[in-house]
Design a protein around this motif. Structure first.
Motif, mmCIF file in Angstrom:
data_model
loop_
_atom_site.group_PDB
_atom_site.id
_atom_site.type_symbol
_atom_site.label_atom_id
_atom_site.label_comp_id
_atom_site.label_asym_id
_atom_site.label_seq_id
_atom_site.Cartn_x
_atom_site.Cartn_y
_atom_site.Cartn_z
ATOM 1 N N GLY A 201 -3.147 -1.401 6.399
ATOM 2 C CA GLY A 201 -3.764 -0.175 6.910
ATOM 3 C C GLY A 201 -2.758 0.938 7.124
ATOM 4 O O GLY A 201 -3.002 2.089 6.746
ATOM 5 N N THR B 42 -9.659 4.985 6.064
ATOM 6 C CA THR B 42 -9.594 3.581 5.640
ATOM 7 C C THR B 42 -8.451 2.855 6.345
ATOM 8 O O THR B 42 -8.601 1.716 6.812
ATOM 9 C CB THR B 42 -9.399 3.492 4.119
ATOM 10 O OG1 THR B 42 -10.483 4.155 3.463
ATOM 11 C CG2 THR B 42 -9.336 2.041 3.665
ATOM 12 N N LEU C 239 -3.161 -7.282 7.845
ATOM 13 C CA LEU C 239 -4.137 -6.192 7.840
ATOM 14 C C LEU C 239 -3.539 -4.913 8.428
ATOM 15 O O LEU C 239 -3.751 -3.813 7.898
ATOM 16 C CB LEU C 239 -5.381 -6.599 8.633
ATOM 17 C CG LEU C 239 -6.311 -7.611 7.954
ATOM 18 C CD1 LEU C 239 -7.384 -8.083 8.938
ATOM 19 C CD2 LEU C 239 -6.962 -6.988 6.719
ATOM 20 N N THR D 15 0.807 -1.222 0.000
ATOM 21 C CA THR D 15 0.000 0.000 0.000
ATOM 22 C C THR D 15 0.842 1.276 0.000
ATOM 23 O O THR D 15 0.468 2.270 -0.624
ATOM 24 C CB THR D 15 -0.956 0.016 1.198
ATOM 25 O OG1 THR D 15 -0.236 -0.366 2.381
ATOM 26 C CG2 THR D 15 -2.109 -0.954 0.986
ATOM 27 N N VAL E 46 -8.850 -0.512 8.832
ATOM 28 C CA VAL E 46 -8.162 -1.774 8.536
ATOM 29 C C VAL E 46 -7.214 -2.153 9.670
ATOM 30 O O VAL E 46 -7.118 -3.331 10.063
ATOM 31 C CB VAL E 46 -7.404 -1.664 7.198
ATOM 32 C CG1 VAL E 46 -6.591 -2.932 6.932
ATOM 33 C CG2 VAL E 46 -8.378 -1.432 6.052
ATOM 34 N N CYS E 47 -6.500 -1.168 10.242
ATOM 35 C CA CYS E 47 -5.558 -1.443 11.349
ATOM 36 C C CYS E 47 -6.285 -1.967 12.588
ATOM 37 O O CYS E 47 -5.840 -2.925 13.224
ATOM 38 C CB CYS E 47 -4.805 -0.166 11.718
ATOM 39 S SG CYS E 47 -3.282 0.043 10.804
#
Length: 473
Positions: A376, A341, A372, A322, A345-346
């Motif tokens: 994130g 976002t 994940l 990412t 996710v974190c």
């Protein structure tokens, strides 16, 4: 001829960006690679898990406490000079750590000298990236590269540290850091400083002492929680008092027309304030998860350094995927959307880590959650930095860069101190879950701040334009 000059200029700029990104990598690596050496260091130096935790936290704390003064010094002595000086100090600390006969020398080399070196070299990284890349998209690409290497350094620190520790020794990990510093110095030979230094700029020594002392006392108070509750309260109250004194002193200094260490006007920018909160929480979660999971795997589940490091590969891969997409994501989504976002996710990743670790004894139970968390963090690290740095004109980049890095590293200190204190107090499965869930709750606070960021960001809003729009800033 023109094309040749342009190619040479582009190649030189790539080398500068590589130097800046590697600098962030090695400083982030230093903050997390010791997590997998806990057993080896404590045995070799005849200390405890708590002793190693203190060494890690003090390193992060020294960075946070001195980052604002470090950013301020760039205005007076120049960004390149501070950058190179920081690299030299850092290298000396790394080599001293490699030869440390005991915990005290390790703290001097790793926690103090490497911390001071980092405080000198990191503010120029973000100032130079902001000045060399004037528009939001290109700056997102530069910050994406820098933050990707920084995040990878923090996330891959356990893996690289584990490989080096298992193959050679934990001491060799510090020699590795010194070698990377040598590479950075070579890449920095042709670095140009976009702004000339101003030797006439004053330096607020008393302000630097007060701000550093206040931050140190607060974090040391958190570390004292598992030993003496009254000492914890005393340190926290004293730290808060010193910070109150600092802000009163800054207000008086500004009112008298003298330049303070940190102008209070920096805190009048709502967007920047929210971005600083998100930065603090992001690094708190990253370093808190790194220390907690690494300590739990080694002390409770008896994994060795390389096994622990391999498990963290999931977070590294997620963050790499990412972070390197930062430029493309910035073109398609608002900064606010990306930061929100990332937090969602974190937080989900932390919950998954707790649930699967409780249900299964296999090492694979840690992979989905760490993946994940890496994904994130990679989504939101770059936009949070971009929001803050882009909120101020060129002449204030030294101040805001120092403040920004101080806030981020303070988050790293808090993450290791808070989650580590909860974990070390019990070193059981229940303590692990409590430490992780505390990080998830703090992540919700970061998410709340992210929801208040502006919905749209003007891609043409650069530091130069900001200076024209706010001439009195």
């Amino acid at each position: 001829m023109t094309e040749t000059v342009e190619r040479e200029r582009a190649a030189g700029q790539r080398k500068v960006l590589a130097a800046l990104a590697l600098a962030q990598f090695i400083c982030s690596f230093a903050g997390s690679n010791m997590n997998v050496m806990i057993n080896d260091i404590s045995t070799d130096l005849d200390t405890t898990v708590q002793g190693v935790q203190v060494a890690i936290t003090v390193f992060l704390l020294v960075m946070a406490a001195l980052m604002i003064p470090g950013g301020k010094l760039t205005d007076r002595y120049g960004r390149k000079r501070c950058f190179l000086t920081g690299l030299v100090v850092y290298a000396i600390g790394a080599l001293l750590s490699a030869a440390a006969p005991g915990l005290g020398v390790l703290i001097l080399g790793n926690s103090i000298l490497e911390g001071v070196g980092t405080a000198l070299l990191i503010p120029p990284v973000y100032i130079l990236a902001t000045l060399l890349y004037p528009d939001l998209t290109s700056r997102a690409r530069a910050f994406g590269t820098i933050m990707a290497l920084g995040g990878i350094g923090a996330a891959a620190g356990p893996l690289i540290g584990g490989l080096i520790t298992t193959a050679v020794s934990w001491r060799a990990a510090f020699v590795f850091q010194a070698l990377i510093i040598a590479v950075i110095v070579l890449l920095s030979r042709h670095m140009d400083d976009p702004l000339p230094p101003d030797p006439t700029r004053t330096f607020d020594t008393l302000g630097a002492i007060l701000s550093s002392a206040g931050l140190v006392l607060v974090v040391m108070g958190i570390l004292a929680a598992d030993n003496d509750i009254w000492l914890m309260i005393a340190l926290l109250v004293l730290g808060a008092g010193v910070l109150w004194w600092f802000f009163r002193y800054v207000r008086a200094r500004e009112a008298s027309g003298r330049e303070p260490l940190l102008s209070l006007s920096l805190f009048r920018n709502r967007t920047s304030n929210l971005g600083l909160v998100t930065q603090n929480v992001q690094w708190l979660m990253l370093m808190g998860v790194s220390f907690t999971v690494a300590a739990y795997l080694q002390v409770v589940r008896h994994y060795d350094a390389i096994q622990t490091g391999i498990i963290f590969t999931a977070a590294t891969l997620g963050l790499l995927l990412t972070s390197l997409s930062a430029e493309r994501l910035a073109e398609r989504r608002s900064q606010r959307t990306l930061v929100m976002t990332g937090f969602v996710v974190c937080i989900l990743g932390v919950v998954v880590l707790v649930v699967l670790a409780a249900a299964y004894t296999t090492a694979w139970a840690f992979v989905p959650g760490l993946l994940l968390i890496g994904l994130g963090l990679g989504v939101m690290l770059t936009p949070s930095v971009n929001v803050v740095q882009s909120s101020f004109p060129e002449e204030r980049q030294g101040e805001i860069s120092g403040l920004s890095r101080s806030v981020s590293n303070l988050g790293s200190s808090f993450g290791t101190a808070i989650a580590g204190t909860i974990l070390v107090s019990g070193l059981t499965r229940g303590a692990y879950a409590a430490a992780m869930l505390s990080l998830a709750v703090i992540g919700l606070a970061g998410l709340a701040a992210a929801t208040r960021l502006p919905r749209q960001t003007d891609p043409t809003h650069t530091p130069r334009r900001a200076a024209r729009e706010r001439p009195g800033a």
